[in-house]
Write an enzyme that holds these catalytic residues in place. Structure first.
Site, PDB file in Angstrom:
ATOM      1  N   HIS A   1      -2.189  -1.187  -4.675  1.00 13.35           N
ATOM      2  CA  HIS A   1      -3.637  -1.223  -4.895  1.00 13.35           C
ATOM      3  C   HIS A   1      -4.167   0.214  -4.931  1.00 13.35           C
ATOM      4  CE1 HIS A   1      -4.817  -1.104  -0.310  1.00 13.35           C
ATOM      5  NE2 HIS A   1      -3.850  -0.255  -0.610  1.00 13.35           N
TER       6      HIS A   1
ATOM      7  N   SER B   1       0.827  -1.184   0.000  1.00 13.82           N
ATOM      8  CA  SER B   1       0.000   0.000   0.000  1.00 13.82           C
ATOM      9  C   SER B   1       0.876   1.253   0.000  1.00 13.82           C
ATOM     10  CB  SER B   1      -0.957  -0.054   1.196  1.00 13.82           C
ATOM     11  OG  SER B   1      -1.950   0.933   1.108  1.00 13.82           O
TER      12      SER B   1
END
Length: 367
Positions: free
Chosen positions: A100, A77
């Site tokens: 993501h 992330s």
């Protein structure tokens, strides 16, 4: 932080990014004390706040002494975006990366939620640009990987350009799997609803981060930012924050190394530029080879059509089929070589034939 001598300091980032873990205010304050030193940033983090992480990423990119990133177990992330500030980036052979789309926990009316969605789209573009800048991949390909929540092992991370080399990992890092890390992300999301209920919280953090002079005014009062959320942090992430909060780096003098700073920075920059030049030459060679293949392909097709016309004019059936050589077939051969290679050889084939591998990958990927 730990001074390792030779005008270098190691910063260990083993926590969430943001209020419950490593905050940008503390990080930038510590980094300001290391002006001109080369930073080794060791990462094991599930990510966290986009705003806080963006401030850390930009501060590392501005750092004059250079930054080497080591992914020890996980850079997921927002932590994967921070890793993109390194030049070079090393990843342990048993470590993972994950990219993501940004997400949030929000509440309000339909217009409020539409504004939140627009903000998330804007943040995605900013994060995507960091990956594109590091890897050289297209915005479309990176966006697709973010949409799919893509996990990368060490070989994939190097092959795609997210990391520059693989280093020997720690055996304990192998216990991190996509499944149990996903559970940590879900726990983290449930623990943070209050961040998004107060819309004024985000602008205050951003204002503190943007100010270039902010690090000067935060020498010893910094351990306070994340105190209110300590219980949640203990539950969600590894307990290494004490190592990050301490600032023993005062012992490293910032006066004695003007020439060493310049020499170290020039050396790193020269190596980096040499790698970039090698890559560009390889790409240029591939383009030239592709042009030659295309020319030969057109010549073969021309002669094949002439042969077919001759056979038709003589009333003959074709004695043989002239094979059609296409750039796609050539790319497929290169893809097979890359797929069957391992380690450094696999990385070398990828860097020398990136475009051909992209062609083969698109043809092999189900639409």
């Amino acid at each position: 932080m730990e001074s390792t001598g030779n005008n270098e300091t190691t910063i260990t980032l083993y926590d969430e990014i943001g209020a419950f873990g490593a905050g940008s205010k503390q990080f930038l304050g510590d980094l300001a004390k290391l002006a001109g030193q080369h930073i080794h940033l060791r990462i094991n983090s599930p990510g966290g706040s986009v705003i806080e992480g963006t401030a850390i990423y930009n501060a590392l990119r501005r750092h004059k002494g250079g930054v080497t990133v080591h992914i020890d177990a996980l850079a997921a992330s927002m932590a994967s975006v921070i890793a993109m500030a390194g030049a070079p980036v090393y990843i342990a052979d048993n470590a993972l990366m994950m990219i993501h789309n940004p997400w949030t926990v929000s509440m309000g009316g339909s217009e409020d939620l539409r504004k939140e969605a627009d903000l998330l789209d804007m943040l995605k573009v900013n994060l995507r640009n960091a990956y594109v800048r590091k890897t050289g991949m297209s915005e479309t390909d990176i966006s697709a990987m973010m949409d799919a929540e893509t996990w990368l092992d060490a070989v994939d991370a190097v092959a795609l350009g997210f990391a520059d080399a693989i280093e020997e990992g720690v055996a304990a890092a192998a216990t991190a799997t996509p499944e149990n890390l996903r559970a940590r992300f879900d726990t983290f999301a449930k623990a943070k609803p209050m961040d998004n209920i107060e819309p004024t919280a985000a602008p205050e953090v951003e204002a503190t981060v943007v100010s270039e002079s902010a690090p000067v005014e935060q020498p010893a009062t910094e351990p306070a930012p994340a105190v209110e959320a300590e219980p949640v942090a203990q539950e969600v992430i590894a307990p290494a924050i004490e190592e990050v909060v301490e600032t023993p780096a005062v012992e490293t003098p910032a006066v004695e190394e003007p020439q060493a700073k310049i020499a170290g920075a020039d050396s790193i920059l020269a190596k980096y530029n040499a790698v970039i030049t090698e890559r560009d030459e390889a790409v240029a060679g591939l383009k030239e080879a592709s042009a030659k293949i295309e020319t030969l392909h057109n010549a073969i097709n021309t002669e094949r059509e002439a042969l077919a016309r001759l056979e038709r004019s003589l009333g003959l059936s074709a004695a043989r089929q002239v094979p059609v050589v296409t750039p796609t077939e050539n790319a497929a051969n290169i893809y097979d070589q890359w797929k069957n290679a391992t380690g450094a050889e696999k990385t070398r084939i990828f860097r020398a034939n990136r475009k051909a591998l992209e062609i083969a990958s698109k043809n092999l990927t189900p639409q």
